[in-house]
Design a protein around this motif. Sequence first.
Motif, PDB file in Angstrom:
ATOM      1  N   ILE A  61       0.802  -1.223   0.000  1.00  0.00           N
ATOM      2  CA  ILE A  61       0.000   0.000   0.000  1.00  0.00           C
ATOM      3  C   ILE A  61       0.837   1.277   0.000  1.00  0.00           C
ATOM      4  O   ILE A  61       0.309   2.373  -0.162  1.00  0.00           O
ATOM      5  CB  ILE A  61      -0.943  -0.016   1.225  1.00  0.00           C
ATOM      6  CG1 ILE A  61      -2.166   0.850   1.004  1.00  0.00           C
ATOM      7  CG2 ILE A  61      -0.211   0.360   2.506  1.00  0.00           C
ATOM      8  CD1 ILE A  61      -3.255   0.632   2.036  1.00  0.00           C
ATOM      9  N   ASP A  62       2.151   1.165   0.146  1.00  0.00           N
ATOM     10  CA  ASP A  62       2.989   2.353   0.322  1.00  0.00           C
ATOM     11  C   ASP A  62       3.507   2.955  -0.984  1.00  0.00           C
ATOM     12  O   ASP A  62       3.836   4.129  -1.033  1.00  0.00           O
ATOM     13  CB  ASP A  62       4.179   2.029   1.230  1.00  0.00           C
ATOM     14  CG  ASP A  62       3.734   1.671   2.635  1.00  0.00           C
ATOM     15  OD1 ASP A  62       2.826   2.344   3.149  1.00  0.00           O
ATOM     16  OD2 ASP A  62       4.280   0.717   3.210  1.00  0.00           O
ATOM     17  N   ASN A  71       2.883   0.757 -10.359  1.00  0.00           N
ATOM     18  CA  ASN A  71       3.291   1.042 -11.738  1.00  0.00           C
ATOM     19  C   ASN A  71       4.575   1.869 -11.812  1.00  0.00           C
ATOM     20  O   ASN A  71       5.529   1.497 -12.504  1.00  0.00           O
ATOM     21  CB  ASN A  71       2.173   1.772 -12.477  1.00  0.00           C
ATOM     22  CG  ASN A  71       2.516   2.047 -13.926  1.00  0.00           C
ATOM     23  OD1 ASN A  71       2.743   1.119 -14.703  1.00  0.00           O
ATOM     24  ND2 ASN A  71       2.559   3.316 -14.295  1.00  0.00           N
ATOM     25  N   CYS A  72       4.635   2.985 -11.076  1.00  0.00           N
ATOM     26  CA  CYS A  72       5.795   3.876 -11.184  1.00  0.00           C
ATOM     27  C   CYS A  72       6.647   3.931  -9.913  1.00  0.00           C
ATOM     28  O   CYS A  72       7.655   4.644  -9.871  1.00  0.00           O
ATOM     29  CB  CYS A  72       5.338   5.287 -11.561  1.00  0.00           C
ATOM     30  SG  CYS A  72       4.431   6.145 -10.229  1.00  0.00           S
ATOM     31  N   SER A  73       6.226   3.221  -8.877  1.00  0.00           N
ATOM     32  CA  SER A  73       6.946   3.140  -7.595  1.00  0.00           C
ATOM     33  C   SER A  73       6.938   4.444  -6.801  1.00  0.00           C
ATOM     34  O   SER A  73       7.673   4.589  -5.822  1.00  0.00           O
ATOM     35  CB  SER A  73       8.404   2.684  -7.795  1.00  0.00           C
ATOM     36  OG  SER A  73       8.436   1.383  -8.334  1.00  0.00           O
ATOM     37  N   LYS A  74       6.128   5.406  -7.211  1.00  0.00           N
ATOM     38  CA  LYS A  74       5.999   6.640  -6.445  1.00  0.00           C
ATOM     39  C   LYS A  74       5.357   6.333  -5.089  1.00  0.00           C
ATOM     40  O   LYS A  74       4.450   5.509  -4.990  1.00  0.00           O
ATOM     41  CB  LYS A  74       5.126   7.634  -7.215  1.00  0.00           C
ATOM     42  CG  LYS A  74       4.825   8.924  -6.477  1.00  0.00           C
ATOM     43  CD  LYS A  74       3.892   9.824  -7.291  1.00  0.00           C
ATOM     44  CE  LYS A  74       3.519  11.084  -6.526  1.00  0.00           C
ATOM     45  NZ  LYS A  74       2.598  11.950  -7.307  1.00  0.00           N
ATOM     46  N   GLU A  75       5.813   6.997  -4.036  1.00  0.00           N
ATOM     47  CA  GLU A  75       5.222   6.798  -2.716  1.00  0.00           C
ATOM     48  C   GLU A  75       3.787   7.307  -2.712  1.00  0.00           C
ATOM     49  O   GLU A  75       3.505   8.391  -3.225  1.00  0.00           O
ATOM     50  CB  GLU A  75       6.047   7.509  -1.643  1.00  0.00           C
ATOM     51  CG  GLU A  75       7.383   6.841  -1.370  1.00  0.00           C
ATOM     52  CD  GLU A  75       8.043   7.368  -0.110  1.00  0.00           C
ATOM     53  OE1 GLU A  75       7.399   8.163   0.615  1.00  0.00           O
ATOM     54  OE2 GLU A  75       9.195   6.989   0.150  1.00  0.00           O
ATOM     55  N   LEU A  76       2.918   6.509  -2.128  1.00  0.00           N
ATOM     56  CA  LEU A  76       1.509   6.874  -2.064  1.00  0.00           C
ATOM     57  C   LEU A  76       1.232   7.642  -0.783  1.00  0.00           C
ATOM     58  O   LEU A  76       1.791   7.338   0.270  1.00  0.00           O
ATOM     59  CB  LEU A  76       0.629   5.620  -2.129  1.00  0.00           C
ATOM     60  CG  LEU A  76       0.751   4.798  -3.415  1.00  0.00           C
ATOM     61  CD1 LEU A  76      -0.129   3.558  -3.344  1.00  0.00           C
ATOM     62  CD2 LEU A  76       0.374   5.631  -4.634  1.00  0.00           C
ATOM     63  N   SER A  77       0.352   8.619  -0.883  1.00  0.00           N
ATOM     64  CA  SER A  77      -0.003   9.456   0.265  1.00  0.00           C
ATOM     65  C   SER A  77      -1.447   9.180   0.665  1.00  0.00           C
ATOM     66  O   SER A  77      -2.318   8.993  -0.192  1.00  0.00           O
ATOM     67  CB  SER A  77       0.142  10.933  -0.095  1.00  0.00           C
ATOM     68  OG  SER A  77      -0.468  11.747   0.893  1.00  0.00           O
ATOM     69  N   PRO A  78      -1.723   9.151   1.978  1.00  0.00           N
ATOM     70  CA  PRO A  78      -3.102   8.919   2.425  1.00  0.00           C
ATOM     71  C   PRO A  78      -4.029  10.102   2.180  1.00  0.00           C
ATOM     72  O   PRO A  78      -5.214  10.026   2.488  1.00  0.00           O
ATOM     73  CB  PRO A  78      -2.932   8.653   3.929  1.00  0.00           C
ATOM     74  CG  PRO A  78      -1.685   9.380   4.298  1.00  0.00           C
ATOM     75  CD  PRO A  78      -0.785   9.266   3.104  1.00  0.00           C
ATOM     76  N   LYS A 104      -7.076   6.369   3.077  1.00  0.00           N
ATOM     77  CA  LYS A 104      -6.469   6.835   4.327  1.00  0.00           C
ATOM     78  C   LYS A 104      -6.686   5.818   5.438  1.00  0.00           C
ATOM     79  O   LYS A 104      -5.778   5.530   6.227  1.00  0.00           O
ATOM     80  CB  LYS A 104      -7.070   8.185   4.723  1.00  0.00           C
ATOM     81  CG  LYS A 104      -6.508   8.758   6.025  1.00  0.00           C
ATOM     82  CD  LYS A 104      -7.157  10.103   6.352  1.00  0.00           C
ATOM     83  CE  LYS A 104      -6.608  10.665   7.669  1.00  0.00           C
ATOM     84  NZ  LYS A 104      -7.245  11.963   8.010  1.00  0.00           N
ATOM     85  N   PHE A 105      -7.888   5.261   5.505  1.00  0.00           N
ATOM     86  CA  PHE A 105      -8.190   4.247   6.516  1.00  0.00           C
ATOM     87  C   PHE A 105      -7.269   3.037   6.345  1.00  0.00           C
ATOM     88  O   PHE A 105      -6.627   2.581   7.305  1.00  0.00           O
ATOM     89  CB  PHE A 105      -9.652   3.824   6.406  1.00  0.00           C
ATOM     90  CG  PHE A 105     -10.043   2.684   7.309  1.00  0.00           C
ATOM     91  CD1 PHE A 105     -10.176   2.878   8.673  1.00  0.00           C
ATOM     92  CD2 PHE A 105     -10.274   1.419   6.799  1.00  0.00           C
ATOM     93  CE1 PHE A 105     -10.532   1.829   9.522  1.00  0.00           C
ATOM     94  CE2 PHE A 105     -10.629   0.363   7.625  1.00  0.00           C
ATOM     95  CZ  PHE A 105     -10.760   0.571   8.990  1.00  0.00           C
ATOM     96  N   LEU A 106      -7.165   2.521   5.122  1.00  0.00           N
ATOM     97  CA  LEU A 106      -6.327   1.356   4.855  1.00  0.00           C
ATOM     98  C   LEU A 106      -4.850   1.669   5.119  1.00  0.00           C
ATOM     99  O   LEU A 106      -4.122   0.855   5.701  1.00  0.00           O
ATOM    100  CB  LEU A 106      -6.518   0.897   3.416  1.00  0.00           C
ATOM    101  CG  LEU A 106      -7.921   0.401   3.044  1.00  0.00           C
ATOM    102  CD1 LEU A 106      -8.025   0.199   1.537  1.00  0.00           C
ATOM    103  CD2 LEU A 106      -8.273  -0.874   3.779  1.00  0.00           C
ATOM    104  N   TYR A 107      -4.414   2.848   4.699  1.00  0.00           N
ATOM    105  CA  TYR A 107      -3.026   3.264   4.882  1.00  0.00           C
ATOM    106  C   TYR A 107      -2.679   3.339   6.371  1.00  0.00           C
ATOM    107  O   TYR A 107      -1.602   2.884   6.795  1.00  0.00           O
ATOM    108  CB  TYR A 107      -2.815   4.618   4.213  1.00  0.00           C
ATOM    109  CG  TYR A 107      -1.388   5.105   4.206  1.00  0.00           C
ATOM    110  CD1 TYR A 107      -0.558   4.839   3.123  1.00  0.00           C
ATOM    111  CD2 TYR A 107      -0.869   5.845   5.274  1.00  0.00           C
ATOM    112  CE1 TYR A 107       0.760   5.299   3.101  1.00  0.00           C
ATOM    113  CE2 TYR A 107       0.439   6.294   5.265  1.00  0.00           C
ATOM    114  CZ  TYR A 107       1.246   6.022   4.177  1.00  0.00           C
ATOM    115  OH  TYR A 107       2.555   6.468   4.174  1.00  0.00           O
ATOM    116  N   CYS A 108      -3.569   3.898   7.158  1.00  0.00           N
ATOM    117  CA  CYS A 108      -3.306   4.036   8.603  1.00  0.00           C
ATOM    118  C   CYS A 108      -3.321   2.679   9.304  1.00  0.00           C
ATOM    119  O   CYS A 108      -2.540   2.448  10.233  1.00  0.00           O
ATOM    120  CB  CYS A 108      -4.324   4.984   9.234  1.00  0.00           C
ATOM    121  SG  CYS A 108      -4.098   6.720   8.764  1.00  0.00           S
TER     122      CYS A 108
END
Length: 249
Positions: free
Chosen positions: A154-155, A159-166, A199-203
């Motif tokens: 989830i982080d 596809n592009c390996s960019k960090e995901l933000s909540p 955001k819920f899943l990320y947290c």
Amino acid sequence: MSEIIKSKAVVLSKMNYSDSSLIVTLYTEHNGKVSAILKGARSPKSKLALIVDTMNLIEVIFYKKESRELHIVSSADLIEHYPDIKSDLETTKYALAVLEIVRNLTIENESNVRLFKGLVRILEHFENRKEQPSVLFGRYFMFLISETGYELMIDKCSNCSKELSPNYSVGYNYSAGFICEECLHSHSGFEKIDSELFKFLYCLKNKKFLNGLNNRIIDEGNSFLERYVKDHIPDFKGIQSLSMFKQIL
């Protein structure tokens, strides 16, 4: 030859067997999930049925034999019975759902001390009302998914390996995983995930506290995890405890 095992255990479920006995499923500290029989436990003179009750944390002695599907419990002592969980219907619902996913998503006799300690800890959190029950269930579900080898990535964008933000919307595909908002615009076959749901899943995944999320988002997040497991484990039929309580309520 039988091996005598003494262990802490959480009682995942129990059922009547014959006229006087019980069959129980336990999650033990060092032996993982085991099935056992309590002979004569339903006798009026026996206290075992009260001690070895669903959700209780116990110390149990049982005879383990590799050639036998059901081990034999010789004695058990109560450590904790979580009265505040059992006195509240909403908390009971989600605590039973935790027991159900442990029962259905773990392998018999496969030791996982982290999973056992996490199970005891989440029951303590339910008992002490650390967070609302639906969030606590989600936390343990995410933990169990990771511990059983189906970790939700989830982080980073797949596809592009960019960090995901909540704080932003993302895309999701059950085969490819999560992608960032930019890749979502240029790739088909992905479902857009609401920023609050992500955001819920990320947290949950990053063990962060949650503030201000409404019950709808929490329910959608837990349903997402349920669908995720169904997609990866075809034999998983969903969480019956939650649907059963919906009918009651």
